[in-house]
Design an enzyme around this catalytic site. Structure first.
Site, PDB file in Angstrom:
ATOM      1  N   LEU A  38       2.799  -0.349  27.286  1.00 22.12           N
ATOM      2  CA  LEU A  38       3.603  -1.045  28.293  1.00 22.12           C
ATOM      3  C   LEU A  38       5.092  -0.778  28.114  1.00 22.12           C
ATOM      4  O   LEU A  38       5.578  -0.622  26.994  1.00 22.12           O
ATOM      5  CB  LEU A  38       3.356  -2.551  28.207  1.00 22.12           C
ATOM      6  CG  LEU A  38       1.990  -3.045  28.668  1.00 22.12           C
ATOM      7  CD1 LEU A  38       1.808  -4.501  28.293  1.00 22.12           C
ATOM      8  CD2 LEU A  38       1.822  -2.845  30.167  1.00 22.12           C
ATOM      9  N   GLU A  59      -9.128 -16.818  13.421  1.00 24.18           N
ATOM     10  CA  GLU A  59     -10.585 -16.662  13.402  1.00 24.18           C
ATOM     11  C   GLU A  59     -11.094 -16.475  11.980  1.00 24.18           C
ATOM     12  O   GLU A  59     -12.139 -17.015  11.610  1.00 24.18           O
ATOM     13  CB  GLU A  59     -11.026 -15.495  14.283  1.00 24.18           C
ATOM     14  CG  GLU A  59     -12.532 -15.330  14.355  1.00 24.18           C
ATOM     15  CD  GLU A  59     -13.242 -16.525  14.963  1.00 24.18           C
ATOM     16  OE1 GLU A  59     -14.211 -17.023  14.328  1.00 24.18           O
ATOM     17  OE2 GLU A  59     -12.850 -16.970  16.055  1.00 24.18           O
ATOM     18  N   ASP A  85     -15.219 -28.171  14.148  1.00 21.43           N
ATOM     19  CA  ASP A  85     -14.622 -28.339  15.474  1.00 21.43           C
ATOM     20  C   ASP A  85     -13.115 -28.109  15.445  1.00 21.43           C
ATOM     21  O   ASP A  85     -12.551 -27.485  16.355  1.00 21.43           O
ATOM     22  CB  ASP A  85     -14.923 -29.733  16.029  1.00 21.43           C
ATOM     23  CG  ASP A  85     -16.387 -29.940  16.370  1.00 21.43           C
ATOM     24  OD1 ASP A  85     -17.135 -28.936  16.415  1.00 21.43           O
ATOM     25  OD2 ASP A  85     -16.785 -31.105  16.581  1.00 21.43           O
TER      26      ASP A  85
END
Length: 108
Positions: A38, A59, A85
């Site tokens: 870009l 992660e 969670d």
């Protein structure tokens, strides 16, 4: 030297055992070259790359939390579920930050 080897083992383990990490690696393999292709400022490029890498980092931490919780025991416990969670929520927030950053740089 050992730390590097252990880090590499962690990356390999995450790739082998965590489907979400493999999916995020695939997205990173697409998004990172695009970030360099870009026509954006250097600061914008850094933000594009950093947010993608941040998702991978979060992660990995989430996967580590899940592995430790699973190691402790297979019975259901409120705190175990909460820990998993919360780790998952951290990944979601990193992904939302990535989406916001990319959308802002590309479209505004």
């Amino acid at each position: 030297m050992n730390a590097t080897r252990y880090s590499w083992q962690g990356l390999v383990a995450a790739f082998k055992n965590e489907a979400a990490f493999r999916e995020e690696i695939l997205l990173a393999a697409i998004m990172l070259p695009v970030a360099f292709w870009l026509d954006v400022t250097q600061l914008e490029r850094i933000l594009l790359v950093a947010t993608v890498v941040l998702v991978l980092i979060v992660e990995l931490i989430n996967s580590a939390i899940e592995a430790v919780v699973d190691r402790i025991g297979s019975e259901r416990h409120e705190l175990s579920g909460r820990a998993k969670d919360i780790g998952s929520a951290a990944v979601l927030l990193a992904m939302l930050l990535t989406a916001y950053t990319w959308a802002t740089i590309l479209f505004f």
